[in-house]
Motif scaffolding. Sequence first.
Motif, PDB file in Angstrom:
ATOM      1  N   HIS A  10     -20.598  11.082  -5.895  1.00 24.94           N
ATOM      2  CA  HIS A  10     -20.020  10.658  -4.622  1.00 24.94           C
ATOM      3  C   HIS A  10     -18.491  10.617  -4.638  1.00 24.94           C
ATOM      4  CE1 HIS A  10     -24.121   9.783  -3.497  1.00 24.94           C
ATOM      5  NE2 HIS A  10     -24.249   9.135  -4.642  1.00 24.94           N
ATOM      6  N   LEU A  11     -17.883  11.388  -5.523  1.00 23.70           N
ATOM      7  CA  LEU A  11     -16.425  11.428  -5.565  1.00 23.70           C
ATOM      8  C   LEU A  11     -15.842  12.057  -4.300  1.00 23.70           C
ATOM      9  CD1 LEU A  11     -15.954  12.295  -9.321  1.00 23.70           C
ATOM     10  CD2 LEU A  11     -15.086  10.263  -8.164  1.00 23.70           C
ATOM     11  N   ALA A  12     -16.554  13.016  -3.714  1.00 15.55           N
ATOM     12  CA  ALA A  12     -16.078  13.605  -2.452  1.00 15.55           C
ATOM     13  C   ALA A  12     -16.077  12.552  -1.344  1.00 15.55           C
ATOM     14  CB  ALA A  12     -16.953  14.798  -2.058  1.00 15.55           C
ATOM     15  N   LEU A  13     -17.132  11.746  -1.267  1.00 15.97           N
ATOM     16  CA  LEU A  13     -17.204  10.694  -0.252  1.00 15.97           C
ATOM     17  C   LEU A  13     -16.116   9.651  -0.457  1.00 15.97           C
ATOM     18  CD1 LEU A  13     -18.695   9.235   2.079  1.00 15.97           C
ATOM     19  CD2 LEU A  13     -20.071   8.091   0.322  1.00 15.97           C
ATOM     20  N   VAL A  14     -15.950   9.186  -1.695  1.00 15.71           N
ATOM     21  CA  VAL A  14     -14.967   8.136  -1.973  1.00 15.71           C
ATOM     22  C   VAL A  14     -13.566   8.599  -1.601  1.00 15.71           C
ATOM     23  CG1 VAL A  14     -13.852   6.842  -3.831  1.00 15.71           C
ATOM     24  CG2 VAL A  14     -16.343   7.010  -3.753  1.00 15.71           C
ATOM     25  N   ASN A  15     -13.190   9.797  -2.041  1.00 12.48           N
ATOM     26  CA  ASN A  15     -11.838  10.265  -1.753  1.00 12.48           C
ATOM     27  C   ASN A  15     -11.679  10.669  -0.294  1.00 12.48           C
ATOM     28  OD1 ASN A  15     -10.169  10.268  -4.347  1.00 12.48           O
ATOM     29  ND2 ASN A  15     -12.119  11.131  -5.015  1.00 12.48           N
ATOM     30  N   GLY A  16     -12.761  11.046   0.349  1.00 14.22           N
ATOM     31  CA  GLY A  16     -12.709  11.248   1.789  1.00 14.22           C
ATOM     32  C   GLY A  16     -12.404   9.956   2.522  1.00 14.22           C
ATOM     33  N   LEU A  17     -13.041   8.855   2.093  1.00 13.38           N
ATOM     34  CA  LEU A  17     -12.751   7.544   2.690  1.00 13.38           C
ATOM     35  C   LEU A  17     -11.294   7.145   2.454  1.00 13.38           C
ATOM     36  CD1 LEU A  17     -15.945   5.469   1.772  1.00 13.38           C
ATOM     37  CD2 LEU A  17     -15.230   6.185   4.054  1.00 13.38           C
ATOM     38  N   LEU A  18     -10.788   7.400   1.236  1.00  6.15           N
ATOM     39  CA  LEU A  18      -9.395   7.051   0.934  1.00  6.15           C
ATOM     40  C   LEU A  18      -8.436   7.867   1.791  1.00  6.15           C
ATOM     41  CD1 LEU A  18      -9.426   6.725  -2.965  1.00  6.15           C
ATOM     42  CD2 LEU A  18      -9.861   4.978  -1.238  1.00  6.15           C
ATOM     43  N   ALA A  19      -8.736   9.157   1.979  1.00  9.19           N
ATOM     44  CA  ALA A  19      -7.876   9.993   2.818  1.00  9.19           C
ATOM     45  C   ALA A  19      -7.894   9.515   4.260  1.00  9.19           C
ATOM     46  CB  ALA A  19      -8.326  11.454   2.730  1.00  9.19           C
ATOM     47  N   LEU A  20      -9.083   9.183   4.771  1.00  6.59           N
ATOM     48  CA  LEU A  20      -9.177   8.682   6.144  1.00  6.59           C
ATOM     49  C   LEU A  20      -8.453   7.343   6.296  1.00  6.59           C
ATOM     50  CD1 LEU A  20     -12.894   9.548   6.920  1.00  6.59           C
ATOM     51  CD2 LEU A  20     -10.886  10.508   8.063  1.00  6.59           C
ATOM     52  N   ALA A  21      -8.558   6.487   5.278  1.00  7.22           N
ATOM     53  CA  ALA A  21      -7.861   5.203   5.332  1.00  7.22           C
ATOM     54  C   ALA A  21      -6.349   5.408   5.355  1.00  7.22           C
ATOM     55  CB  ALA A  21      -8.267   4.333   4.137  1.00  7.22           C
ATOM     56  N   ALA A  22      -5.859   6.373   4.585  1.00 10.43           N
ATOM     57  CA  ALA A  22      -4.424   6.665   4.598  1.00 10.43           C
ATOM     58  C   ALA A  22      -3.991   7.180   5.965  1.00 10.43           C
ATOM     59  CB  ALA A  22      -4.094   7.685   3.505  1.00 10.43           C
ATOM     60  N   ILE A  23      -4.790   8.073   6.548  1.00 18.01           N
ATOM     61  CA  ILE A  23      -4.489   8.581   7.895  1.00 18.01           C
ATOM     62  C   ILE A  23      -4.496   7.441   8.906  1.00 18.01           C
ATOM     63  CG2 ILE A  23      -5.351  10.041   9.764  1.00 18.01           C
ATOM     64  CD1 ILE A  23      -6.442  11.944   7.583  1.00 18.01           C
ATOM     65  N   GLY A  24      -5.507   6.571   8.813  1.00 19.10           N
ATOM     66  CA  GLY A  24      -5.609   5.455   9.744  1.00 19.10           C
ATOM     67  C   GLY A  24      -4.447   4.490   9.619  1.00 19.10           C
ATOM     68  N   ALA A  25      -4.048   4.161   8.368  1.00 21.85           N
ATOM     69  CA  ALA A  25      -2.947   3.217   8.169  1.00 21.85           C
ATOM     70  C   ALA A  25      -1.634   3.782   8.699  1.00 21.85           C
ATOM     71  CB  ALA A  25      -2.815   2.886   6.678  1.00 21.85           C
ATOM     72  N   VAL A  26      -1.379   5.056   8.430  1.00 20.99           N
ATOM     73  CA  VAL A  26      -0.132   5.661   8.903  1.00 20.99           C
ATOM     74  C   VAL A  26      -0.139   5.783  10.427  1.00 20.99           C
ATOM     75  CG1 VAL A  26       1.278   7.758   8.845  1.00 20.99           C
ATOM     76  CG2 VAL A  26       0.329   6.842   6.735  1.00 20.99           C
ATOM     77  N   GLY A  27      -1.291   6.145  11.000  1.00 23.44           N
ATOM     78  CA  GLY A  27      -1.384   6.235  12.453  1.00 23.44           C
ATOM     79  C   GLY A  27      -1.145   4.897  13.123  1.00 23.44           C
ATOM     80  N   LEU A  28      -1.781   3.855  12.587  1.00 25.30           N
ATOM     81  CA  LEU A  28      -1.576   2.515  13.150  1.00 25.30           C
ATOM     82  C   LEU A  28      -0.143   2.039  12.936  1.00 25.30           C
ATOM     83  CD1 LEU A  28      -4.910   0.803  12.017  1.00 25.30           C
ATOM     84  CD2 LEU A  28      -4.240   1.353  14.368  1.00 25.30           C
ATOM     85  N   GLY A  29       0.414   2.342  11.756  1.00 23.55           N
ATOM     86  CA  GLY A  29       1.794   1.967  11.484  1.00 23.55           C
ATOM     87  C   GLY A  29       2.755   2.635  12.441  1.00 23.55           C
ATOM     88  N   GLY A  30       2.485   3.900  12.771  1.00 25.67           N
ATOM     89  CA  GLY A  30       3.333   4.614  13.707  1.00 25.67           C
ATOM     90  C   GLY A  30       3.281   4.001  15.089  1.00 25.67           C
ATOM     91  N   ARG A  31       2.081   3.646  15.540  1.00 26.04           N
ATOM     92  CA  ARG A  31       1.942   3.042  16.873  1.00 26.04           C
ATOM     93  C   ARG A  31       2.629   1.673  16.934  1.00 26.04           C
ATOM     94  NH1 ARG A  31      -1.548   4.758  20.691  1.00 26.04           N
ATOM     95  NH2 ARG A  31      -2.731   6.647  20.261  1.00 26.04           N
ATOM     96  N   LEU A  32       2.358   0.827  15.923  1.00 25.45           N
ATOM     97  CA  LEU A  32       2.962  -0.506  15.913  1.00 25.45           C
ATOM     98  C   LEU A  32       4.465  -0.419  15.714  1.00 25.45           C
ATOM     99  CD1 LEU A  32       0.292  -2.381  13.762  1.00 25.45           C
ATOM    100  CD2 LEU A  32       0.687  -2.630  16.225  1.00 25.45           C
ATOM    101  N   GLY A  33       4.908   0.522  14.896  1.00 23.44           N
ATOM    102  CA  GLY A  33       6.329   0.661  14.618  1.00 23.44           C
ATOM    103  C   GLY A  33       7.124   1.009  15.853  1.00 23.44           C
ATOM    104  N   ARG A  34       6.578   1.857  16.713  1.00 24.98           N
ATOM    105  CA  ARG A  34       7.282   2.216  17.946  1.00 24.98           C
ATOM    106  C   ARG A  34       7.414   1.013  18.873  1.00 24.98           C
ATOM    107  NH1 ARG A  34       4.171   6.999  17.744  1.00 24.98           N
ATOM    108  NH2 ARG A  34       2.807   6.273  19.408  1.00 24.98           N
ATOM    109  N   GLY A  35       6.433   0.108  18.792  1.00 23.10           N
ATOM    110  CA  GLY A  35       6.493  -1.047  19.674  1.00 23.10           C
ATOM    111  C   GLY A  35       7.365  -2.167  19.136  1.00 23.10           C
TER     112      GLY A  35
END
Length: 478
Positions: free
Chosen positions: A293-318
Amino acid sequence: MLLAVTVASGFWGASYDDAYITYRYADRWADGHGLTFNDGESVLGTTAPGLALLLGAADRHAGIDPPDGGTLLAVASLALMALLLLSGPGAGSIRVATAVLFAAIAFTCRWNIEMFGAEAMPAAALGALGISLVLRGEHCSGGSLVGGGLALGLAAWLRLDLLAASALVGLLLWREGGWSMRRFPWPFALAAGTPPLLLVAILQRTFGSPVPATLAGKQSEMADASPYGLDQWHWLERAFPQGTLWILLALAAAGIAWTLRDRSRVFLALAGAVLVLEVFYRASGVPFAPWYHLALVNGLLALAAIGAVGLGGRLGRGLTHFSPGTATGWTALLIAFLLALPVWFPGVSWTATAWNGTPDPRTRLYGEVGDYLARHSARDARVAAVEIGALAYRADRSVLDLVGLVNPAIVSAREEDRLHAYFAAEAPDYIMDAPLFRRRFLDEMLDAPAIAGTYRPVARFFDPDYPADPVVLLTKAP
């Protein structure tokens, strides 16, 4: 790069016990004994024969020992996954921040470090590379079809399960061509299909079948196995304890929403490939194993990184006076890293604790047993054991595998209730008595009258992190 080198130096050559089965095949192939685990036995006892050949070639031609090669491949694979995020959704600054955040989490993730040496890690990285090369543009060029196909083909060479990813991408390309035979993606199919077909031909010629003997051995363990999904969840909790797993999943959900809005064919194909693999492992009738399940685990980590940066970008603009057109100002980046900090911190803490050690205590303990046998036993001695990887690699002695991964005849003997007779006929010189496997595998043999009086303890081995010790090495009584 600095993080990759640092982590590699702290866990150089370390791996889990099963990886050493493949390492032994690689080591013996490099020394001219063929793709074998024991002398005179042609048994496919590894699910990663392609990796064994690759590591064996590195050993023979470059002097890189298989455990060292396993570490190099693991680190290179995580680095490749991070680089692939540079072509992910969003503006350039978002992509860089996402790649950096993923690398920070992935290189310190306990699940990843404990699985250094697993063939599934480079296979997942090559699979992701192949999908990205083929599908990242609106239209697929001949070069991207061939290059991406070769990457997917090499991924399947390392682990044949990745044929599912190649088939998924091939079907997607054919669908986009209107299911017309005239527009069938032949360049991709040939590039993706040739490496695994070559491996299958090698295995068929060498072993008479490309199907590993490990399949029957692992299926025989299902009677005592825990529910598959529960084991998988517990392993996630090991890597992300005390509620941080829920934060990871929440950030990953945000990453899914962000990526779906981008309507990325690459993301959909990657998600589809991971789901197919998850279904496959459950349907194959084998117990849970973390390297699946290394593909699943690292897929979750990649999605979490995308989510954190996306949320950071939205909050940062505000929250700042940065230009609304800039997705990531310094404050936005800081918010993204603060959001991901609960996910990152457990890995950093565990990495610091386990630094310069061997994360898997079995590797240490069984390795000590192997070192003892290498010093004190005859070259033609044979040892019976349940977990055989580090033991056989370090002892360089023949092994009677009591699970049946490299000795499939023992599975039939157990099913036909003639295990005592089989064991007595094999008459190994040593038995590694591990209390952890007493009830499941050892008691039935060690308590038999014909065997109980035949062997005596010769050495005991202890490790504070091993769940049940001492491990006792038994030898035939004179």
